[in-house]
Motif scaffolding. Structure first.
Motif, short mmCIF file in Angstrom:
data_model
loop_
_atom_site.label_atom_id
_atom_site.label_comp_id
_atom_site.label_asym_id
_atom_site.label_seq_id
_atom_site.Cartn_x
_atom_site.Cartn_y
_atom_site.Cartn_z
N ASN A 49 0.81 -1.35 -0.02
CA ASN A 49 0.04 0.02 0.10
C ASN A 49 0.83 1.22 0.07
O ASN A 49 0.55 2.20 0.68
N GLY A 50 2.00 1.10 -0.72
CA GLY A 50 2.79 2.24 -0.75
C GLY A 50 3.75 2.65 0.40
O GLY A 50 4.50 3.31 0.47
N ASP A 51 3.71 1.77 1.39
CA ASP A 51 4.28 2.04 2.58
C ASP A 51 5.89 1.15 2.38
O ASP A 51 6.00 -0.01 2.36
N LYS A 52 6.81 2.17 2.41
CA LYS A 52 8.30 1.64 2.23
C LYS A 52 8.72 0.90 3.30
O LYS A 52 9.85 0.32 3.10
N THR A 53 8.14 0.81 4.22
CA THR A 53 8.65 -0.23 5.57
C THR A 53 8.06 -1.44 5.33
O THR A 53 8.74 -2.58 6.19
N ALA A 54 7.29 -1.77 4.42
CA ALA A 54 6.60 -3.29 4.23
C ALA A 54 6.67 -3.56 2.79
O ALA A 54 6.39 -2.82 1.75
N VAL A 55 7.15 -4.86 2.54
CA VAL A 55 7.00 -5.48 1.27
C VAL A 55 6.62 -6.80 1.00
O VAL A 55 6.36 -7.45 2.22
N TYR A 56 5.96 -7.10 0.19
CA TYR A 56 5.52 -8.47 -0.15
C TYR A 56 5.84 -9.09 -1.51
O TYR A 56 5.88 -8.09 -2.30
N VAL A 57 5.85 -10.12 -1.70
CA VAL A 57 6.18 -11.01 -3.02
C VAL A 57 4.80 -11.07 -3.97
O VAL A 57 3.81 -11.30 -3.30
N THR A 58 4.83 -10.70 -5.24
CA THR A 58 3.73 -11.11 -6.21
C THR A 58 3.81 -12.13 -6.87
O THR A 58 4.85 -12.66 -7.04
N GLY A 59 3.03 -12.15 -8.02
CA GLY A 59 3.07 -12.85 -9.09
C GLY A 59 2.39 -14.65 -8.89
O GLY A 59 2.00 -14.62 -7.79
N ALA A 60 2.41 -15.65 -9.87
CA ALA A 60 2.00 -16.80 -9.72
C ALA A 60 2.95 -17.44 -8.86
O ALA A 60 3.94 -17.09 -8.36
N ALA A 61 2.44 -18.64 -8.36
CA ALA A 61 3.32 -19.42 -7.37
C ALA A 61 4.67 -19.89 -8.05
O ALA A 61 4.72 -19.69 -9.15
N GLY A 62 5.79 -19.88 -7.16
CA GLY A 62 7.09 -19.81 -7.40
C GLY A 62 7.51 -20.74 -8.21
O GLY A 62 6.76 -21.52 -8.96
N PRO A 63 8.84 -21.05 -8.54
CA PRO A 63 9.87 -20.36 -7.66
C PRO A 63 10.10 -18.82 -8.15
O PRO A 63 10.61 -18.53 -9.13
N ASN A 64 9.53 -17.83 -7.51
CA ASN A 64 9.72 -16.49 -7.70
C ASN A 64 10.46 -15.71 -6.44
O ASN A 64 9.74 -15.59 -5.52
N TYR A 65 11.55 -15.38 -6.76
CA TYR A 65 12.46 -14.64 -5.72
C TYR A 65 12.65 -13.26 -5.92
O TYR A 65 13.18 -12.82 -7.04
#
Length: 365
Positions: free
Chosen positions: A173-189
């Motif tokens: 949500n635009g908060d630079k203190t928090a990140v998450y991984v996106t996309g389809a199921a891995g392996p996505n690093y």
């Protein structure tokens, strides 16, 4: 009480000074006091003219008799205004003050300061609050480039993921203190780095609130790789040997003697991985067991203590010390996290300053 010819109200007098009535003697004492105040005001006004022209404000005091006097603003010095302004709590409030008028936000030609009042307050705030180690991590003041107000803002918000590497990671949500991984199921690093906070000396502590099974660790600062590099596909520091030459090309003398250029803690099984970015080194540096290894789960808080005076990296789980994961470290590092898109869940991490558990004596960062 009746009106006289001048329209002023007479003061009622009575013998014995009864309640609600002013005696003739009290009126005379009041008039003498008024004369003394007017004399003192005239002396202050003359003193102000000797130091330069200063604005004076009229003040009306009513104690049964209306009296006009003035307050000399020459006594309201820059030091007093600076001290009052120092009670503002944040860089945002100081910015609001700077925008109110030029006297606060612009350098004044007649002032002894080399910057504006707001800049001076910001400078004092940084110098009073930041430790020597933290000052070393902040940008240096440069006229027209790095203002004291921007340095104070960086000090207040210095832990954030300002660099995202790989094609499967976003801020929450635009908060630079928090990140998450996106996309389809891995392996996505993908990787997020707190590159603006470079740790060069002293002890530093941060906390990471985790979802899933991310990797959390430290990596060398590499400014040359951050301008739009590695924005597509998978990305990770430890195992992507194709990137090793680019990583090592960023080496500087500040890195010191340690050959550990990236190291992380696996929240999934508690193991450690590290690399010297040497293509000739085999996979023995991955998934290493160590004495304090312990797995984590979603909702846990992982604390990382980097003590560059001792060359150690210690790990905490929910404020409980697991132990020193690695020693022999030297040179500058940044915090980073490596996120993975799993089959049934996705990794996410938020970073913040931590309150160091007792007895370690490190600087929260």
């Amino acid at each position: 009480m009746a009106d006289d010819g001048g329209g002023a109200k007479r003061l009622k007098t009575a013998e014995g000074g009864k309640d609600g009535v002013v005696t003739a003697e009290e009126v005379e004492l009041l008039r003498k006091r008024i004369a003394e105040l007017e004399s003192e005001t005239e002396q202050l006004r003359r003193g102000g003219r000797q130091e330069g022209d200063h604005e004076v404000l009229p003040v009306v005091t009513e104690v049964n008799v209306t009296v006009s006097t003035t307050v000399d603003l020459s006594r309201v010095t820059m030091g007093i205004v600076t001290h009052i302004s120092s009670f503002l709590a944040s860089s945002r409030e100081l910015l609001d003050l700077a925008m109110t008028c030029k006297a606060f936000g612009w350098r004044q030609p007649m002032s002894t300061l080399t910057w504006s009042l707001v800049e001076e307050v910001a400078r004092q705030s940084v110098c009073l609050r930041a430790t020597d180690a933290e000052m070393g991590c902040l940008p240096q003041y440069t006229r027209g480039t790095a203002t004291w107000l921007s340095i104070l803002h960086r000090y207040e918000h210095r832990l954030m993921f300002d660099v995202l590497l790989g094609g499967y990671i976003e801020h929450r949500n635009g908060d630079k203190t928090a990140v998450y991984v996106t996309g389809a199921a891995g392996p996505n690093y993908s990787v997020a780095v707190s590159s603006s906070y470079v740790m060069k000396s002293g002890a530093h502590y941060a906390e990471f609130l985790i979802t899933g099974e991310p990797y959390i660790g430290i990596v060398r600062p590499m400014p040359g790789l951050y301008a739009g590099a590695h924005q597509e596909g998978d990305f990770f520091f430890i195992s992507d040997t194709s990137c090793y030459p680019n990583f090592c090309a960023q080496r500087s003398d500040d890195w010191g003697e340690s050959e550990v250029h990236a190291i992380d803690f696996s929240c999934g099984d508690g193991t450690m991985s590290f690399t010297a970015w040497d293509e000739n080194v085999n996979d023995d540096a991955n998934d290493i067991e160590w004495d304090g290894m312990e797995s984590c789960q979603s909702g846990d808080t992982v604390g990382m203590l980097l003590n560059l005076d001792e060359g150690t990296l210690a790990v905490y789980k929910n404020n409980r010390r697991l132990g020193v994961m690695r020693d022999g470290l030297s040179g500058p590092y940044c915090w980073y996290v490596n996120l993975h898109k799993h089959q049934t869940f996705s990794d996410a991490v938020s970073i913040k300053r931590g309150t160091l558990p007792d007895s370690d004596g490190a600087t929260t960062a």
